[in-house]
Design an enzyme around this catalytic site. Sequence first.
Site, mmCIF file in Angstrom:
data_model
loop_
_atom_site.group_PDB
_atom_site.id
_atom_site.type_symbol
_atom_site.label_atom_id
_atom_site.label_comp_id
_atom_site.label_asym_id
_atom_site.label_seq_id
_atom_site.Cartn_x
_atom_site.Cartn_y
_atom_site.Cartn_z
ATOM 1 N N LYS A 1 54.259 47.416 40.434
ATOM 2 C CA LYS A 1 54.176 46.110 39.804
ATOM 3 C C LYS A 1 55.437 45.191 39.622
ATOM 4 C CE LYS A 1 49.841 46.298 37.270
ATOM 5 N NZ LYS A 1 49.182 46.260 35.783
ATOM 6 N N LYS B 1 42.933 48.477 48.993
ATOM 7 C CA LYS B 1 42.219 48.710 47.845
ATOM 8 C C LYS B 1 41.436 47.509 47.328
ATOM 9 C CE LYS B 1 43.383 49.435 43.249
ATOM 10 N NZ LYS B 1 44.266 49.816 41.975
ATOM 11 N N LYS C 1 40.216 41.527 43.974
ATOM 12 C CA LYS C 1 39.906 39.861 44.344
ATOM 13 C C LYS C 1 40.662 39.191 45.000
ATOM 14 C CE LYS C 1 37.582 36.223 42.091
ATOM 15 N NZ LYS C 1 38.148 35.186 41.114
#
Length: 330
Positions: A111, A191, A194
């Site tokens: 991240k 993966k 959205k």
Amino acid sequence: MDRIFSGIQPSGEIHIGNYVGAIRNWVKLIDHYDCIYCVVDYHAITVEYDVALMQKRILETATILVACGLTPERCIVSVQSHIPEHTELAWIFNCVTPVGELERMTQFKEKGRRHRHNVNVGLLDYPVLQAADILIYKAGYVPVGEDQVQHVEFSREIARKFNARFGKTFPEPQVILSEAPRILGTDGSAKMSKSLNNAIGLLDPPEVIWEKLRTAATCEHRQRRIDPGHPEHCNIFTMHQAFSKPDQIAFVDEQCRTAGIGCIECKEILFKNMREELVPIQTRVQEINGKPGYLIDVLRSGAARCKAIATEVMDEVRQKIGIKPAWLSP
Ligand code: TRP
């Protein structure tokens, strides 16, 4: 009964990957454990997010959990920020956590790369809050997917460190690994997410689901109808494993390998099964949305039930760390 805790972030539309990988397993566990399922909103603010949409997403996520069968009669559904003891315990855990261990966490590194301009302390501290989520209820089991195993192991380590320093207080929680197949996005490579625009939303209307399935990537070796396919390399086959019955899975496996049926027929069978499973959930979401105040009641009672456990554990923790002297106890 042994206690289970698990959390889900309210970060955007819930898709069938979340459903198969997490929520559906959670439902299977409610008859065998004392379960708390939590919408972890404080985790979701560690990356950039839309403030105007956050509240809607929290409620939508909770609604979906209830609609999937996690009803207040059978388990606790709560929102993390409604029980401030989560963050309070996280602070105490901060003080037994070496910074170096947090910097080595896979999700933080990943991240950190993706959100290069916002590597905040919360992002680094994320696993500590997660450990507090679990341990504030002394939960012994945590159902998660593969990607969260490292975080649960980290919470075991925190429990061990705290116990070693302040005396036996917390259990060392164990992972209950979701055995569900990992569904990729409709592109068949990344993966499901959205933000990558490759997700099938749990609340997508059937026509939208069909359109996404119809155009979804299949096994790349099967260019023509007459080519034999390789189900083990096909994301549609993975979805069959998640949504179809064993005899249908065996059927499409065999038919694909022998070019007996084409990809569209295969997808039609999948679509029918998906629709059968998802439409009742979508109907329940509408029912919940139609009952004013129902969800708020669910979350209010969820928070109260969580709070009862959490205050007791916090009292014990404060005693153990020497912050609350015995003579101050009621
Ligand atoms: N980190 C988890 C995820 O992204 C969500 C989460 C937060 C969680 N707290 C938790 C999962 C505690 C299990 C237990 O999926």
